[in-house]
Design an enzyme around this catalytic site. Structure first.
Site, PDB file in Angstrom:
ATOM      1  N   GLU A 175       0.825  -1.213   0.000  1.00  0.00           N
ATOM      2  CA  GLU A 175       0.000   0.000   0.000  1.00  0.00           C
ATOM      3  C   GLU A 175       0.864   1.271   0.000  1.00  0.00           C
ATOM      4  O   GLU A 175       0.439   2.315   0.495  1.00  0.00           O
ATOM      5  CB  GLU A 175      -0.944   0.017   1.206  1.00  0.00           C
ATOM      6  CG  GLU A 175      -1.862  -1.183   1.339  1.00  0.00           C
ATOM      7  CD  GLU A 175      -2.929  -1.295   0.250  1.00  0.00           C
ATOM      8  OE1 GLU A 175      -3.014  -0.378  -0.603  1.00  0.00           O
ATOM      9  OE2 GLU A 175      -3.659  -2.299   0.259  1.00  0.00           O
ATOM     10  N   HIS A 212      -2.391   1.748   8.622  1.00  0.00           N
ATOM     11  CA  HIS A 212      -3.485   0.945   8.074  1.00  0.00           C
ATOM     12  C   HIS A 212      -3.589  -0.356   8.857  1.00  0.00           C
ATOM     13  O   HIS A 212      -2.584  -1.053   9.035  1.00  0.00           O
ATOM     14  CB  HIS A 212      -3.225   0.647   6.596  1.00  0.00           C
ATOM     15  CG  HIS A 212      -4.133  -0.390   6.014  1.00  0.00           C
ATOM     16  ND1 HIS A 212      -5.514  -0.249   5.981  1.00  0.00           N
ATOM     17  CD2 HIS A 212      -3.876  -1.597   5.451  1.00  0.00           C
ATOM     18  CE1 HIS A 212      -6.049  -1.319   5.410  1.00  0.00           C
ATOM     19  NE2 HIS A 212      -5.084  -2.162   5.085  1.00  0.00           N
ATOM     20  N   HIS A 269      -6.444  -3.830  10.021  1.00  0.00           N
ATOM     21  CA  HIS A 269      -7.676  -4.574   9.757  1.00  0.00           C
ATOM     22  C   HIS A 269      -8.482  -4.659  11.050  1.00  0.00           C
ATOM     23  O   HIS A 269      -8.481  -5.678  11.740  1.00  0.00           O
ATOM     24  CB  HIS A 269      -7.343  -5.951   9.191  1.00  0.00           C
ATOM     25  CG  HIS A 269      -6.667  -5.898   7.848  1.00  0.00           C
ATOM     26  ND1 HIS A 269      -6.182  -7.009   7.204  1.00  0.00           N
ATOM     27  CD2 HIS A 269      -6.415  -4.852   7.006  1.00  0.00           C
ATOM     28  CE1 HIS A 269      -5.648  -6.659   6.031  1.00  0.00           C
ATOM     29  NE2 HIS A 269      -5.773  -5.352   5.897  1.00  0.00           N
ATOM     30  N   GLU A 307     -16.208  10.420  24.107  1.00  0.00           N
ATOM     31  CA  GLU A 307     -14.898  10.973  23.734  1.00  0.00           C
ATOM     32  C   GLU A 307     -14.739  11.141  22.217  1.00  0.00           C
ATOM     33  O   GLU A 307     -13.879  11.898  21.767  1.00  0.00           O
ATOM     34  CB  GLU A 307     -13.772  10.074  24.260  1.00  0.00           C
ATOM     35  CG  GLU A 307     -13.707   8.735  23.546  1.00  0.00           C
ATOM     36  CD  GLU A 307     -12.617   7.801  24.070  1.00  0.00           C
ATOM     37  OE1 GLU A 307     -12.910   6.617  24.243  1.00  0.00           O
ATOM     38  OE2 GLU A 307     -11.484   8.264  24.282  1.00  0.00           O
ATOM     39  N   HIS A 363     -12.630  -4.026   4.516  1.00  0.00           N
ATOM     40  CA  HIS A 363     -11.180  -4.205   4.504  1.00  0.00           C
ATOM     41  C   HIS A 363     -10.506  -3.682   5.785  1.00  0.00           C
ATOM     42  O   HIS A 363      -9.825  -4.447   6.466  1.00  0.00           O
ATOM     43  CB  HIS A 363     -10.580  -3.520   3.257  1.00  0.00           C
ATOM     44  CG  HIS A 363      -9.117  -3.714   3.100  1.00  0.00           C
ATOM     45  ND1 HIS A 363      -8.490  -3.841   1.873  1.00  0.00           N
ATOM     46  CD2 HIS A 363      -8.109  -3.786   4.012  1.00  0.00           C
ATOM     47  CE1 HIS A 363      -7.201  -4.011   2.045  1.00  0.00           C
ATOM     48  NE2 HIS A 363      -6.932  -3.973   3.333  1.00  0.00           N
TER      49      HIS A 363
HETATM   50  O1  2HA Z   1      -1.412  -7.041   3.333  1.00  0.00           O
HETATM   51  O2  2HA Z   1      -3.228  -4.856   4.579  1.00  0.00           O
HETATM   52  O3  2HA Z   1      -4.114  -3.798   2.337  1.00  0.00           O
HETATM   53  C1  2HA Z   1      -1.278  -5.731   3.688  1.00  0.00           C
HETATM   54  C2  2HA Z   1      -2.584  -5.072   3.586  1.00  0.00           C
HETATM   55  C3  2HA Z   1      -3.071  -4.680   2.259  1.00  0.00           C
HETATM   56 ZN    ZN Z   2      -5.163  -4.126   4.328  1.00  0.00          ZN
END
Ligand code: 2HA
Ligand code: ZN
Length: 276
Positions: free
Chosen positions: A116, A140, A142, A170, A211
């Site tokens: 990414e 980023h 998940h 909050e 995602h």
């Molecule tokens: O594998 O999270 O979006 C890495 C990620 C791709």
């Molecule tokens: Zn991801």
């Protein structure tokens, strides 16, 4: 100074491990990047390779030309960052037009920066301008509960912001600008990077439907704390919806306006719509 001994590398490793311990990084899920300060680059300059091969970023970030970033490696597991950081993370340098990068440190067993990278760098470029250079971290992950909500809530910035604000007092204090939502898109490419960086002009949080989440912030604590707060609120909403589809009582639009006065916040009225 040894690269591994620097405060920013140690902070990066700790944040990555904190995210793993939250359960947000199954397998190689998620990625993290940090834009180095000039003095941080200077403190390790003698330890950086300067003869690496240039590779295309896959997008253009002229606003970041010549900058250095600490990034997670593509396919690397967050679980392993604390165990073997030099194999899992890298410092990269961008060229003088912001179109290519080269590895200057790390990824000792081979590999490339995060899949990414385009999203990370386009977000950094937007945030560098929008915050006068103060934002340095893009994260980023998940995040389980936030992802779950993208299956049952309309994918609109207004609905996600309002629902998340309602589940923990909050929240409007921590993310008063709200959150943006990107509909499902193919990850890893320039299109999703463009869509995400457009949202980052307005928000510090972008949710990727089905995602995960992207957060931007000044430092590791604030960026991790932001993601943690959003995800905690999403968890409360998931629990509440699991008990009953109807709330018996909640925080009302006027309550948010009162909170805004006392906490000296500007809460956009478009998030305080009438639900009845
Ligand atoms: O594998 O999270 O979006 C890495 C990620 C791709
Ligand atoms: Zn991801």
């Amino acid at each position: 100074m040894k690269v591994l001994d620097t405060v920013f590398v140690q902070g990066f490793i700790k944040m990555a491990n904190d995210g793993f311990m939250q359960g947000w990084h199954e397998r190689n899920g998620g990625n993290l990047s940090y834009r180095l300060k000039t003095e941080e680059v200077d403190s390790i300059r003698t330890r950086l390779f300067t003869n690496g091969e240039w590779s295309p970023i896959g997008t253009k970030v002229p606003g970041l030309a010549g900058e250095f970033f600490l990034v997670t490696g593509s396919g690397k597991y967050f679980r392993n960052i604390i165990v073997d950081p030099e194999a899992c993370i890298a410092i990269i340098e961008l060229d003088n037009i912001g179109e290519n990068y080269r590895i200057c440190w790390g990824l000792v067993d081979g590999g490339r920066p995060t899949s990414e990278l385009a999203s990370h760098l386009m977000n950094h470029e937007v945030k560098k301008i929008a915050t006068n250079g103060s934002h340095r971290v893009i994260y980023h992950a998940h995040t389980t509960n936030t992802i779950a909500l993208t299956f049952v809530l309309p994918l609109s910035d207004e609905v996600f912001t309002r629902e998340l604000w309602e589940m923990a007092t909050e929240c409007p204090v921590v993310f008063p600008d709200g959150v943006g939502v990107v509909p499902w898109m193919v990850p890893g490419g320039r299109d999703i990077a463009v869509a995400t960086s457009e949202l980052m002009k307005k928000y510090d949080v972008a949710i990727w439907a089905h995602h995960g989440m992207f957060c931007s912030g000044i430092d590791f604590d604030l960026t991790f704390g932001l993601m943690h707060t959003v995800e905690k609120s999403a968890e409360i909403l998931v629990k509440t919806l699991s008990m009953s589809p109807h709330k018996l009582q909640t925080i009302q639009p006027q309550n948010f306006r009162d909170l805004a006065v006392d906490f000296k916040l500007t809460l956009p009225e478009r998030f305080l719509y009438d639900k009845n």
